[in-house]
Motif scaffolding. Structure first.
Motif, PDB file in Angstrom:
ATOM      1  N   PRO A 334      22.186  62.481 -27.559  1.00 39.49           N
ATOM      2  CA  PRO A 334      20.817  62.939 -27.813  1.00 39.49           C
ATOM      3  C   PRO A 334      19.828  61.775 -27.794  1.00 39.49           C
ATOM      4  CG  PRO A 334      22.041  62.864 -29.856  1.00 39.49           C
ATOM      5  CD  PRO A 334      23.030  62.545 -28.773  1.00 39.49           C
ATOM      6  N   PRO A 335      18.598  62.024 -27.362  1.00 44.24           N
ATOM      7  CA  PRO A 335      17.584  60.961 -27.361  1.00 44.24           C
ATOM      8  C   PRO A 335      17.094  60.677 -28.778  1.00 44.24           C
ATOM      9  CG  PRO A 335      16.611  63.023 -26.643  1.00 44.24           C
ATOM     10  CD  PRO A 335      18.095  63.285 -26.804  1.00 44.24           C
ATOM     11  N   THR A 336      16.484  59.533 -28.931  1.00 47.49           N
ATOM     12  CA  THR A 336      15.918  59.127 -30.208  1.00 47.49           C
ATOM     13  C   THR A 336      14.390  59.164 -30.104  1.00 47.49           C
ATOM     14  OG1 THR A 336      17.823  57.699 -30.670  1.00 47.49           O
ATOM     15  CG2 THR A 336      15.811  57.313 -31.943  1.00 47.49           C
ATOM     16  N   PHE A 337      13.757  59.895 -30.982  1.00 51.74           N
ATOM     17  CA  PHE A 337      12.295  60.041 -30.957  1.00 51.74           C
ATOM     18  C   PHE A 337      11.673  59.110 -31.977  1.00 51.74           C
ATOM     19  CE2 PHE A 337      13.899  64.053 -29.335  1.00 51.74           C
ATOM     20  CZ  PHE A 337      13.098  64.267 -28.226  1.00 51.74           C
ATOM     21  N   TRP A 338      10.480  58.633 -31.599  1.00 52.81           N
ATOM     22  CA  TRP A 338       9.731  57.794 -32.529  1.00 52.81           C
ATOM     23  C   TRP A 338       8.989  58.686 -33.531  1.00 52.81           C
ATOM     24  CZ3 TRP A 338       4.337  57.545 -33.231  1.00 52.81           C
ATOM     25  CH2 TRP A 338       3.892  56.537 -34.089  1.00 52.81           C
ATOM     26  N   THR A 339       9.122  58.388 -34.786  1.00 54.23           N
ATOM     27  CA  THR A 339       8.445  59.145 -35.837  1.00 54.23           C
ATOM     28  C   THR A 339       7.317  58.306 -36.397  1.00 54.23           C
ATOM     29  OG1 THR A 339      10.510  60.265 -36.419  1.00 54.23           O
ATOM     30  CG2 THR A 339       8.729  60.323 -38.032  1.00 54.23           C
ATOM     31  N   PRO A 340       6.085  58.805 -36.345  1.00 50.16           N
ATOM     32  CA  PRO A 340       4.968  58.003 -36.854  1.00 50.16           C
ATOM     33  C   PRO A 340       5.087  57.811 -38.354  1.00 50.16           C
ATOM     34  CG  PRO A 340       4.247  60.238 -36.397  1.00 50.16           C
ATOM     35  CD  PRO A 340       5.647  60.129 -35.868  1.00 50.16           C
ATOM     36  N   PRO A 341       4.636  56.682 -38.832  1.00 45.14           N
ATOM     37  CA  PRO A 341       4.694  56.449 -40.281  1.00 45.14           C
ATOM     38  C   PRO A 341       3.703  57.354 -40.993  1.00 45.14           C
ATOM     39  CG  PRO A 341       3.470  54.690 -39.194  1.00 45.14           C
ATOM     40  CD  PRO A 341       4.050  55.539 -38.110  1.00 45.14           C
ATOM     41  N   PRO A 342       3.928  57.659 -42.237  1.00 46.55           N
ATOM     42  CA  PRO A 342       2.993  58.508 -42.997  1.00 46.55           C
ATOM     43  C   PRO A 342       1.673  57.786 -43.210  1.00 46.55           C
ATOM     44  CG  PRO A 342       4.655  57.590 -44.448  1.00 46.55           C
ATOM     45  CD  PRO A 342       5.079  57.232 -43.053  1.00 46.55           C
ATOM     46  N   PRO A 343       0.596  58.534 -43.445  1.00 43.91           N
ATOM     47  CA  PRO A 343      -0.706  57.901 -43.701  1.00 43.91           C
ATOM     48  C   PRO A 343      -0.617  56.963 -44.896  1.00 43.91           C
ATOM     49  CG  PRO A 343      -0.958  60.275 -43.360  1.00 43.91           C
ATOM     50  CD  PRO A 343       0.511  60.013 -43.466  1.00 43.91           C
ATOM     51  N   SER A 344      -1.220  55.821 -44.733  1.00 45.67           N
ATOM     52  CA  SER A 344      -1.200  54.842 -45.811  1.00 45.67           C
ATOM     53  C   SER A 344      -2.217  55.223 -46.883  1.00 45.67           C
ATOM     54  CB  SER A 344      -1.510  53.444 -45.263  1.00 45.67           C
ATOM     55  OG  SER A 344      -2.819  53.408 -44.727  1.00 45.67           O
ATOM     56  N   ALA A 345      -2.065  54.604 -48.034  1.00 41.93           N
ATOM     57  CA  ALA A 345      -3.017  54.859 -49.119  1.00 41.93           C
ATOM     58  C   ALA A 345      -4.411  54.359 -48.769  1.00 41.93           C
ATOM     59  CB  ALA A 345      -2.518  54.185 -50.398  1.00 41.93           C
ATOM     60  N   ALA A 346      -4.483  53.373 -47.833  1.00 41.31           N
ATOM     61  CA  ALA A 346      -5.794  52.847 -47.445  1.00 41.31           C
ATOM     62  C   ALA A 346      -6.638  53.910 -46.746  1.00 41.31           C
ATOM     63  CB  ALA A 346      -5.627  51.623 -46.546  1.00 41.31           C
ATOM     64  N   MET A 347      -5.973  54.846 -46.019  1.00 44.49           N
ATOM     65  CA  MET A 347      -6.737  55.900 -45.346  1.00 44.49           C
ATOM     66  C   MET A 347      -7.498  56.760 -46.348  1.00 44.49           C
ATOM     67  SD  MET A 347      -4.495  57.346 -42.166  1.00 44.49           S
ATOM     68  CE  MET A 347      -4.235  56.348 -40.689  1.00 44.49           C
ATOM     69  N   PHE A 348      -6.828  57.120 -47.434  1.00 42.56           N
ATOM     70  CA  PHE A 348      -7.496  57.946 -48.438  1.00 42.56           C
ATOM     71  C   PHE A 348      -8.572  57.150 -49.175  1.00 42.56           C
ATOM     72  CE2 PHE A 348      -3.284  59.701 -47.739  1.00 42.56           C
ATOM     73  CZ  PHE A 348      -3.560  61.033 -47.537  1.00 42.56           C
ATOM     74  N   THR A 349      -8.387  55.846 -49.283  1.00 41.07           N
ATOM     75  CA  THR A 349      -9.436  55.006 -49.860  1.00 41.07           C
ATOM     76  C   THR A 349     -10.663  54.985 -48.958  1.00 41.07           C
ATOM     77  OG1 THR A 349      -7.769  53.625 -50.921  1.00 41.07           O
ATOM     78  CG2 THR A 349      -9.981  52.709 -50.705  1.00 41.07           C
TER      79      THR A 349
END
Length: 386
Positions: A334-349
């Protein structure tokens, strides 16, 4: 698609309501202590209040204030509308036997319909003053004005679209007037203005059943024909004949004042158009939309997971509904997919910072918008707001 949240719309409505909440007051001052003079002053106040309500000036003022916040200035126009207060041309009464009796106000014969009733489809108009908000997009002034005032404007031009029948009645064009496609008149300074007007993509082709009305207001000047000012109206580029048989229609405002009142925001030195209230809030709104869109994109990726299906497995496509299906060769793994990192706390700031910047730019804070303040009891808050 990009995910956005327009937080300016509510702030605009709140600011408009705040500026238009206070109603203008009227005060009649008698010339002397005589009883008749005092009664006349009180009567004038009541007449002004009645005119304010009948003309719906509060609504026109509210629209002008909203234009001021959006475009830097709003415009209110006043004038005499001959098509105000319509009434049937014929009054109808009943005789003793129930037959209709026509009281012909124009001394003309009026036909009856199949049931013997008069056809009341013709009206006459009493006319009267009118007040309305004019869009800044249809209001044009001479170039080079250095402040938002018409004191130095030699002329003003307005642009409207109007139904052909309304134009025929409003300007007494008569049955012989032929509405053609909008054309450019050979009349200065309107010629140079209309050239710029059409080059800027403002003028459009003829609309079905409508005509283009351009009105030119000239201030009184030491020029023959303009000693008392002039009002020149063009319908699809053709000049409307003056009702006094003169070359130009004499202005109703011989004192040199235009029938326009401006609502400017913060002055912009050296320019006619002031700063708009909303202009300083565009950048925080764009930053808020950018971060919100990033967070929404991440949530969309989580809600649409990848489904790996080995080729030849016979698994139907229906199970991959609302998922992204990928068929792979079992021998290759099976292929391996890239998973984006979760939104950082800086985004909510950044989101919180953008909202605070909007508060600073608009001078609107939670307390002023009626929002509850943390740490203030509800009873105390209600007392303060009252």
């Amino acid at each position: 698609r990009r995910f956005t949240i327009n937080v300016l719309a509510g702030r605009l409505n709140h600011m408009t309501a705040k500026l238009s909440s206070s109603r203008p007051g009227f005060k009649g001052v008698p010339e002397n202590p005589d009883l008749a003079q005092r009664r006349g002053a009180v009567l004038s106040e009541r007449i002004l209040v009645a005119d304010y309500n009948e003309l719906d000036m509060g609504y026109a003022r509210e629209l002008a204030i909203m234009d001021c916040l959006l475009f830097g200035f709003g415009v209110i126009q006043v004038g005499y509308d001959e098509l105000r207060r319509p009434r049937p041309r014929y009054r109808v009464a009943r005789s003793e036997d129930g037959q209709p009796i026509l009281d012909d106000l124009k001394a003309e014969i009026r036909e009856l319909d199949d049931d013997g009733e008069p056809v009341l489809d013709e009206f006459e108009y009493e006319g009267g003053p009118d007040v309305w908000a004019r869009s800044p997009h249809s209001f044009y002034f001479p170039p080079g004005l250095e402040r938002c005032s018409l004191d130095d404007a030699a002329w003003v031009i307005t642009h409207d679209w109007m139904g052909e029948e309304e134009a025929r009645s409003r300007f007494d064009l008569g049955d012989g007037w032929v509405f053609g496609a909008p054309t450019q008149p050979a009349m200065e300074p309107m010629t140079s203005f209309l050239q710029r007007f059409q080059m800027g993509g403002q003028s459009t082709t003829q609309r079905d059943g409508e005509c283009e009305v351009i009105t030119y207001y000239q201030r009184p000047a030491d020029v023959k024909g303009f000693e008392f000012g002039a009002v020149i109206t063009l319908v699809n580029g053709k000049k409307v004949p003056g009702r006094r048989g003169k070359r130009f229609e004499r202005s109703q405002w011989d004192d040199g004042r235009y029938p326009f009142f401006l609502f400017p925001w913060m002055p912009h030195r050296g320019q006619f158009i002031p700063y708009a209230w909303i202009s300083v809030q565009v950048e925080p709104q764009a930053r808020y939309n950018q971060v919100t869109s990033h967070i929404a994109t991440y949530m969309n990726l989580l809600s649409n997971p990848n489904v790996l299906v080995p080729k030849g497995s016979g698994i139907p496509n229906q199970i991959a509904f609302n998922f992204r299906r990928y068929d792979f060769n079992p021998s290759a793994g099976p292929p391996t997919f890239w998973t984006p990192p979760p939104p950082s706390a800086a985004m909510f700031t950044v989101l919180d910072r953008a909202l605070k910047d909007l508060d600073l730019a608009a001078s609107q804070f939670a307390f002023g918008r009626g929002e509850p303040v943390p740490g203030v009891p509800a009873a105390k808050y209600a007392e303060i707001m009252a």
